[in-house]
Design a protein around this motif. Structure first.
Motif, PDB file in Angstrom:
ATOM      1  N   ALA A  46      41.107  41.985  40.519  1.00 18.93           N
ATOM      2  CA  ALA A  46      39.702  41.719  40.201  1.00 18.93           C
ATOM      3  C   ALA A  46      39.593  41.286  38.740  1.00 18.93           C
ATOM      4  O   ALA A  46      40.441  41.631  37.910  1.00 18.93           O
ATOM      5  N   THR A  69      32.205  40.216  43.347  1.00 19.46           N
ATOM      6  CA  THR A  69      33.625  40.467  43.560  1.00 19.46           C
ATOM      7  C   THR A  69      33.825  41.118  44.925  1.00 19.46           C
ATOM      8  O   THR A  69      33.310  42.202  45.180  1.00 19.46           O
ATOM      9  N   LYS A  87      36.465  42.600  47.571  1.00 21.44           N
ATOM     10  CA  LYS A  87      37.823  43.089  47.793  1.00 21.44           C
ATOM     11  C   LYS A  87      38.256  42.729  49.205  1.00 21.44           C
ATOM     12  O   LYS A  87      37.565  43.038  50.181  1.00 21.44           O
ATOM     13  N   SER A  90      47.227  43.363  46.120  1.00 21.42           N
ATOM     14  CA  SER A  90      45.785  43.298  45.880  1.00 21.42           C
ATOM     15  C   SER A  90      45.282  41.861  46.053  1.00 21.42           C
ATOM     16  O   SER A  90      45.922  40.903  45.608  1.00 21.42           O
ATOM     17  N   ARG A  91      44.126  41.714  46.711  1.00 19.40           N
ATOM     18  CA  ARG A  91      43.511  40.408  46.880  1.00 19.40           C
ATOM     19  C   ARG A  91      41.992  40.537  46.737  1.00 19.40           C
ATOM     20  O   ARG A  91      41.379  41.466  47.253  1.00 19.40           O
ATOM     21  N   HIS A  92      41.384  39.560  46.038  1.00 15.64           N
ATOM     22  CA  HIS A  92      39.938  39.536  45.841  1.00 15.64           C
ATOM     23  C   HIS A  92      39.428  38.096  45.953  1.00 15.64           C
ATOM     24  O   HIS A  92      40.161  37.146  45.660  1.00 15.64           O
TER      25      HIS A  92
END
Length: 238
Positions: free
Chosen positions: A199, A216, A218, A227-229
């Motif tokens: 993020a 943002t 998630k 992790s991906r956003h």
């Protein structure tokens, strides 16, 4: 009948699809496993994709490996890893994208532009990259896969003049840099959609806060533990 239409029956009870291997060159014996992985991911992401669309996604992956040496499209050599990190990763943003014409900046091998075009045939997608070889690849597969809604353009973003309702990117390291180069191409009331790992940090958010509404999102990408956003921005005071 085109290669992308050759599908045998599916089994709703088992959540599997059985794909005719005709037209596949590189995936070979891995095709059934890859098809099942894709089908499960589509279900987990809440997408409504036909078997034809799922087969087209797998044909794209097959072509990616077929032409990788010539066009330098991906560093990933394992098809299942590429399916997860390229195709399914891009599928995770589909339900979050605003509607409208779309420009994908720095598209590379067509990620996410080609994936979006396959999943949303009603949306006009433009894939932009300064790398001529990668754009040639997208032109070739767009023709082979029947993607009439895809327009590949070899150009730097600074030299491109059209405007779009949605501008995406998966390649920019800096959110601020992405906003800087993308905003001139954004239509009134349009949205910038940046695919990111982590993020945005507080410094990035503060730098953009005066001019942009920032959302943002998630993302949970099936089979991917990183992790991906998705960062969605729209102009204030439009």
């Amino acid at each position: 009948m085109s290669a992308s239409d050759k599908i045998t029956s599916s089994s709703a009870s088992t959540g599997t699809i059985h794909i005719d291997p005709t037209g596949f060159v590189k995936l070979g014996s891995q095709l059934p496993v890859l098809a099942n992985t894709l089908t499960k991911a589509v279900h987990e992401l809440g997408l409504s994709l036909s078997e034809t669309q799922q087969r087209t996604l797998l044909l794209y992956l097959d072509q990616l490996f077929l032409w990788n040496k010539a066009y330098n499209l991906t560093a990933i050599t394992d098809p299942e890893e590429a399916l997860i990190k390229h195709v399914i990763d891009c599928l995770a943003i589909i339900t979050h994208l605003p509607s409208g014409s779309l420009l994908d900046i720095g598209t590379g091998a067509g990620l996410p532009a080609v994936i979006i075009a396959i999943c949303q045939p009603e949306r006009q997608c433009t894939a932009l990259d300064s790398n001529q070889k990668k754009i040639r690849f997208i032109k070739q597969i767009s023709s082979e896969l029947g993607l009439s809604n895809m327009q590949p353009i070899a150009s730097r973003i600074e030299a491109h003049e059209a405007s779009y309702e949605v501008v995406t990117s998966r390649a920019f390291a800096s959110l601020i840099d992405f906003v800087d180069v993308a905003q001139p191409r954004l239509a009134d009331n349009g949205h910038l959609c940046a695919m990111k790992g982590k993020a945005p940090n507080e410094e990035e958010l503060q730098a953009l806060d005066s001019d942009w509404h920032i959302k943002t999102i998630k993302l949970k990408v099936p089979r991917l533990h990183d992790s991906r956003h998705l960062i969605e921005l729209s102009r204030k005071n439009v």
